[in-house]
Design an enzyme around this catalytic site. Structure first.
Site, PDB file in Angstrom:
ATOM      1  N   ASN A 187       0.804  -1.295   0.065  1.00 44.13           N
ATOM      2  CA  ASN A 187      -0.190   0.128   0.071  1.00 44.13           C
ATOM      3  C   ASN A 187       0.696   1.218  -0.103  1.00 44.13           C
ATOM      4  O   ASN A 187       0.334   2.432  -0.490  1.00 44.13           O
ATOM      5  CB  ASN A 187      -0.883  -0.251   1.245  1.00 44.13           C
ATOM      6  CG  ASN A 187      -1.419   1.302   1.436  1.00 44.13           C
ATOM      7  OD1 ASN A 187      -2.452   1.845   0.665  1.00 44.13           O
ATOM      8  ND2 ASN A 187      -1.161   2.059   2.417  1.00 44.13           N
ATOM      9  N   TYR A 216       3.546   9.357 -11.218  1.00 40.23           N
ATOM     10  CA  TYR A 216       2.272   8.466 -10.319  1.00 40.23           C
ATOM     11  C   TYR A 216       1.472   7.546 -11.208  1.00 40.23           C
ATOM     12  O   TYR A 216       1.388   6.426 -10.904  1.00 40.23           O
ATOM     13  CB  TYR A 216       1.381   9.522  -9.636  1.00 40.23           C
ATOM     14  CG  TYR A 216       0.432   9.064  -8.581  1.00 40.23           C
ATOM     15  CD1 TYR A 216       0.981   8.695  -7.327  1.00 40.23           C
ATOM     16  CD2 TYR A 216      -0.805   8.577  -8.878  1.00 40.23           C
ATOM     17  CE1 TYR A 216       0.115   7.758  -6.396  1.00 40.23           C
ATOM     18  CE2 TYR A 216      -1.537   8.142  -8.075  1.00 40.23           C
ATOM     19  CZ  TYR A 216      -1.005   7.576  -6.539  1.00 40.23           C
ATOM     20  OH  TYR A 216      -2.009   6.954  -5.804  1.00 40.23           O
ATOM     21  N   ALA A 217       1.102   8.063 -12.271  1.00 40.69           N
ATOM     22  CA  ALA A 217       0.227   7.619 -13.203  1.00 40.69           C
ATOM     23  C   ALA A 217       0.825   6.324 -13.826  1.00 40.69           C
ATOM     24  O   ALA A 217       0.550   4.991 -13.817  1.00 40.69           O
ATOM     25  CB  ALA A 217      -0.354   8.251 -14.439  1.00 40.69           C
ATOM     26  N   ALA A 218       2.337   6.351 -14.112  1.00 39.84           N
ATOM     27  CA  ALA A 218       3.249   5.323 -14.520  1.00 39.84           C
ATOM     28  C   ALA A 218       3.120   4.297 -13.487  1.00 39.84           C
ATOM     29  O   ALA A 218       3.399   3.061 -14.010  1.00 39.84           O
ATOM     30  CB  ALA A 218       4.454   6.050 -15.156  1.00 39.84           C
ATOM     31  N   SER A 219       3.573   4.797 -12.235  1.00 37.46           N
ATOM     32  CA  SER A 219       3.633   3.783 -11.259  1.00 37.46           C
ATOM     33  C   SER A 219       2.659   2.857 -11.033  1.00 37.46           C
ATOM     34  O   SER A 219       2.610   1.465 -10.825  1.00 37.46           O
ATOM     35  CB  SER A 219       4.297   4.370 -10.089  1.00 37.46           C
ATOM     36  OG  SER A 219       3.160   5.256  -9.377  1.00 37.46           O
ATOM     37  N   LYS A 220       1.355   3.459 -11.026  1.00 35.30           N
ATOM     38  CA  LYS A 220       0.208   2.831 -10.598  1.00 35.30           C
ATOM     39  C   LYS A 220      -0.314   1.918 -11.853  1.00 35.30           C
ATOM     40  O   LYS A 220      -1.008   1.037 -11.585  1.00 35.30           O
ATOM     41  CB  LYS A 220      -1.049   3.747 -10.101  1.00 35.30           C
ATOM     42  CG  LYS A 220      -0.690   4.560  -8.982  1.00 35.30           C
ATOM     43  CD  LYS A 220      -0.519   3.512  -7.826  1.00 35.30           C
ATOM     44  CE  LYS A 220      -0.402   3.952  -6.274  1.00 35.30           C
ATOM     45  NZ  LYS A 220      -0.189   3.205  -5.468  1.00 35.30           N
TER      46      LYS A 220
END
Length: 254
Positions: free
Chosen positions: A92, A159-163
């Site tokens: 998480n 952030y978008a790439a990681s998620k």
């Protein structure tokens, strides 16, 4: 046939939750404990973990930085000593980044991936390597709607790439580890009022934006991801792996 309450019963099991000092992670730790698990709550903020452990029976606080290999190994070793192995791992821990891609530095981009993606992968691998022969586990990765659809102007490239990558690695690990009895799934929260979304719901313009674009016409309420998490952690989902469970009030279904 198992009774319904038995399907969700985690008595005697050991669950590790990273990023457990606040927000969704703290709620996950509380719910897993309520279901009977011993919860190893991991985060960097010792005071928050100590408070959680004082309030919730069965919580074992472990102060650590999951980006550090030695801390990950210590976390796995500590949890494995409790009952011979880890039954549930909830990846998480995460951090946001700048919303403007042109202002996001290479260092910021790499740092976000390290926390949100890379560290969770390495912790998952360390957990599976530590399992005794024949012992399975449930690994739950926490992604985000920002990893499924563009939410500009809120979100950010790193952030978008990681998620988005969390979703991909979830499916790959499910495929690789299924024969070992290790299930790997992802939960995808929508918009919730947490530290990471600070200011989103207190600002009327952004709060209206969330309501207007969500089928249920509101943001998520406290505890509304916990049912999905307990389903994936427990025997209720014993035949579920490689799945991405979205809890977003209908945001991505529009």
């Amino acid at each position: 046939m198992a009774r319904v309450q038995d399907l969700f019963d985690l008595t005697g099991r050991v669950a590790v939750v990273t990023g457990a000092s606040s927000g969704l992670g703290e709620g996950f730790a509380r719910s897993l404990s309520d279901a009977g698990a011993t919860v190893v709550a991991a985060a960097r903020r010792a005071d928050r973990l100590e408070q959680l452990a004082a309030e919730v029976p069965g919580v074992v606080p472990v102060v650590c930085d999951i980006t550090e290999p030695a801390d990950r190994e210590r976390l796995v070793a500590t949890a494995s000593e409790i009952n011979g192995g880890i039954d549930v791992l909830v990846n998480n821990a995460g951090r946001p980044g700048p919303p403007d891609a042109l202002s996001e530095t290479p260092e910021q981009f790499d740092s976000i991936l390290q926390v949100n993606l890379t560290s969770g992968f390495h912790l998952s691998a360390a957990t599976v390597r530590s399992l005794p022969e024949g012992r399975g586990a449930s690994i739950i990765n926490v992604s985000s709607v920002i990893g499924l659809v563009s939410t500009a102007p809120i979100g950010g490239a790193g952030y978008a790439a990681s998620k988005a990558a969390v979703v991909g690695v979830t499916r790959e690990l499910a495929g690789q580890w299924g024969r070992r009895g290790v299930r790997v799934n992802a939960v995808v929260p929508g918009w919730f009022d947490t530290e990471m979304t600070d200011g989103l719901f207190s600002n009327e313009k952004s709060a209206t934006w969330v309501r207007r674009n969500t089928m249920l016409n509101r943001g998520g309420r406290e505890g509304e991801v916990d049912g999905a998490l307990l389903f994936l952690a427990s025997d209720a989902s014993s035949y579920v792996t490689g799945h991405v469970l979205t809890v977003d009030g209908g945001w991505t279904a529009r």
